[in-house]
Every structure is written in C-alpha cells, then in structure tokens.
Design a protein around this motif. Structure first.
Motif, PDB file in Angstrom:
ATOM      1  N   MET A   1      27.747  79.108 -41.913  1.00 38.75           N
ATOM      2  CA  MET A   1      27.730  78.258 -40.745  1.00 38.75           C
ATOM      3  C   MET A   1      28.169  76.841 -41.093  1.00 38.75           C
ATOM      4  O   MET A   1      28.855  76.194 -40.299  1.00 38.75           O
ATOM      5  N   GLN A   2      27.783  76.363 -42.283  1.00 43.02           N
ATOM      6  CA  GLN A   2      28.172  75.009 -42.676  1.00 43.02           C
ATOM      7  C   GLN A   2      29.679  74.919 -42.903  1.00 43.02           C
ATOM      8  O   GLN A   2      30.296  73.914 -42.576  1.00 43.02           O
ATOM      9  N   LYS A   3      30.259  76.002 -43.456  1.00 42.90           N
ATOM     10  CA  LYS A   3      31.708  75.985 -43.674  1.00 42.90           C
ATOM     11  C   LYS A   3      32.454  75.902 -42.346  1.00 42.90           C
ATOM     12  O   LYS A   3      33.437  75.194 -42.215  1.00 42.90           O
ATOM     13  N   PHE A   4      31.947  76.651 -41.358  1.00 41.36           N
ATOM     14  CA  PHE A   4      32.584  76.630 -40.042  1.00 41.36           C
ATOM     15  C   PHE A   4      32.506  75.240 -39.422  1.00 41.36           C
ATOM     16  O   PHE A   4      33.478  74.744 -38.848  1.00 41.36           O
ATOM     17  N   ALA A   5      31.359  74.583 -39.551  1.00 42.68           N
ATOM     18  CA  ALA A   5      31.194  73.243 -39.000  1.00 42.68           C
ATOM     19  C   ALA A   5      32.120  72.253 -39.695  1.00 42.68           C
ATOM     20  O   ALA A   5      32.729  71.396 -39.056  1.00 42.68           O
ATOM     21  N   LEU A   6      32.256  72.377 -41.011  1.00 43.31           N
ATOM     22  CA  LEU A   6      33.160  71.487 -41.745  1.00 43.31           C
ATOM     23  C   LEU A   6      34.616  71.714 -41.335  1.00 43.31           C
ATOM     24  O   LEU A   6      35.390  70.769 -41.206  1.00 43.31           O
ATOM     25  N   ILE A   7      34.976  72.979 -41.116  1.00 43.96           N
ATOM     26  CA  ILE A   7      36.350  73.286 -40.701  1.00 43.96           C
ATOM     27  C   ILE A   7      36.620  72.700 -39.316  1.00 43.96           C
ATOM     28  O   ILE A   7      37.684  72.120 -39.066  1.00 43.96           O
TER      29      ILE A   7
END
Length: 57
Positions: A1-7
């Motif tokens: 989920m954090q990777k998606f938010a960063l993207i």
C-alpha cells in the motif's frame, strides 16, 4: 500500500511540474532571449542584400 501511495504522489508531482512547460509557460528565469542580427552581403549582381537573422537562446 505504501508503494502505491508513493507512486501516486510521484505521478501527481510529475504532472504538476510538466504541464505548465508543455503549455508554453516559462518561469521568469527560463524565458527565451532573442537577438536580431543584420548580415550584409551582395547578390550575384553586386547589389547589397541585408538579411535579418534571429538567434534565440
């Protein structure tokens, strides 16, 4: 989920900074500067010819 938010944040940041440049908007320090120079020459018959050349940086 954090990777998606960063993207998503990175994509929004890229769009915010890229769109004004694509639309022809220039920041104050990036405006093109043009100089017009006159070049004098002679044609094949010896008549003077003046050409205007625009040089933009």
């Amino acid at each position: 989920m954090q990777k998606f938010a960063l993207i998503v944040i990175a994509a929004l940041a890229a769009l915010v900074f890229a769109n004004p440049l694509q639309a022809g908007y220039y920041r104050d320090d990036c405006k093109p500067y043009c100089v017009i120079k006159k070049v004098r020459a002679q044609d094949g018959y010896g008549n003077p010819v003046i050409k205007k050349i625009r040089i933009c940086t």
